[in-house]
Design a protein around this motif. Structure first.
Motif, PDB file in Angstrom:
ATOM      1  N   ASP A 109       0.862  -1.185   0.000  1.00 14.18           N
ATOM      2  CA  ASP A 109       0.000   0.000   0.000  1.00 14.18           C
ATOM      3  C   ASP A 109       0.899   1.235   0.000  1.00 14.18           C
ATOM      4  N   LYS A 110       0.316   2.410   0.163  1.00 18.73           N
ATOM      5  CA  LYS A 110       1.101   3.649   0.107  1.00 18.73           C
ATOM      6  C   LYS A 110       2.178   3.703   1.194  1.00 18.73           C
ATOM      7  N   THR A 111       1.919   3.072   2.327  1.00 19.80           N
ATOM      8  CA  THR A 111       2.891   3.122   3.420  1.00 19.80           C
ATOM      9  C   THR A 111       4.096   2.219   3.166  1.00 19.80           C
ATOM     10  N   THR A 112       3.949   1.228   2.306  1.00 24.19           N
ATOM     11  CA  THR A 112       5.059   0.315   2.030  1.00 24.19           C
ATOM     12  C   THR A 112       5.656   0.519   0.636  1.00 24.19           C
ATOM     13  N   GLN A 113       5.166   1.503  -0.104  1.00 21.60           N
ATOM     14  CA  GLN A 113       5.626   1.734  -1.480  1.00 21.60           C
ATOM     15  C   GLN A 113       7.136   1.896  -1.568  1.00 21.60           C
ATOM     16  N   GLN A 114       7.704   2.766  -0.762  1.00 22.42           N
ATOM     17  CA  GLN A 114       9.152   3.004  -0.806  1.00 22.42           C
ATOM     18  C   GLN A 114       9.930   1.753  -0.429  1.00 22.42           C
ATOM     19  N   SER A 115       9.478   1.067   0.601  1.00 28.09           N
ATOM     20  CA  SER A 115      10.131  -0.164   1.031  1.00 28.09           C
ATOM     21  C   SER A 115      10.071  -1.224  -0.067  1.00 28.09           C
ATOM     22  N   MET A 116       8.934  -1.320  -0.748  1.00 31.35           N
ATOM     23  CA  MET A 116       8.782  -2.303  -1.817  1.00 31.35           C
ATOM     24  C   MET A 116       9.753  -2.036  -2.958  1.00 31.35           C
ATOM     25  N   LEU A 117       9.986  -0.780  -3.274  1.00 37.44           N
ATOM     26  CA  LEU A 117      10.903  -0.427  -4.354  1.00 37.44           C
ATOM     27  C   LEU A 117      12.352  -0.791  -4.024  1.00 37.44           C
ATOM     28  N   HIS A 118      12.627  -0.985  -2.748  1.00 41.25           N
ATOM     29  CA  HIS A 118      13.984  -1.317  -2.311  1.00 41.25           C
ATOM     30  C   HIS A 118      14.078  -2.723  -1.729  1.00 41.25           C
TER      31      HIS A 118
END
Length: 190
Positions: A109-118
């Motif tokens: 979701d929006k809260t994990t977007q950055q983490s998912m990209l890395h």
């Protein structure tokens, strides 16, 4: 331009993590194989891998184990793929990897977007063959293809491939499919 940089970053990150992963790679295993014997020039055959009986999924250092029965009780997805190794069209049914990651604590979701990209997904079979995916490759909201943990092929068991097999519908060749799947880990690169 941003998409190109992001794609390049993900590729470099996956390569760097795969190179430093603290387990034996298939290449390293091949280097430690038994030496050739006799004058035949043939290497000693590798024993068959033990069939997978469960899947251990690790997210944020928390391991969750799924049995084949657990996976069969979850919503199923069927993907049709062409297996380049045996030149056949096959139909696999199993659970979307993104659904399993969500069950284990990594909800996209929006809260994990950055983490998912890395983040990367490391999948390994009982024979220690392992592959790497970027986390965005296994998330349906980010990628058109499906990655499933298959429990059946063409309506039957997986046969010699064990009880669990990782399948990607987008790969042209089944090089990143993992038979006798036993573990999956999600790691975030900082």
């Amino acid at each position: 331009m941003r998409r190109l940089r992001l794609s390049l970053f993900c590729s470099i990150a996956i390569f760097a993590i795969a190179a430093a992963w603290p387990i034996n790679s298939p290449c390293a295993l091949a280097q430690t194989a038994a030496p050739m014997s006799g004058m035949t020039g043939m290497a000693t055959p590798k024993p068959a891998a033990a069939p997978s009986t469960s899947l251990t999924l690790t997210v944020k250092d928390k391991a969750t184990t799924f049995t084949v029965a657990d996976l069969a009780a979850l919503p199923q997805k069927t993907v049709k793929v062409h297996n380049e190794h045996n030149n056949a069209d096959e139909s696999y049914t199993g659970v979307l990897l993104s659904d399993l990651l969500a069950k284990a604590g990594f909800v996209a979701d929006k809260t994990t977007q950055q983490s998912m990209l890395h983040s990367i997904v490391h999948a390994e079979g009982t024979d220690k063959y392992w592959v790497v995916y970027s986390a965005t490759e296994v998330e349906g909201s980010e990628h058109a293809g499906d990655v499933i943990v298959a429990i059946s092929m063409d309506g039957k068991g997986l046969g010699a491939d064990g009880n669990l097999k990782l399948i990607s519908s987008d790969d042209k060749k089944p090089q990143r499919w993992v038979r006798n799947l036993s573990s999956i880990s999600l790691k975030t690169v900082q």
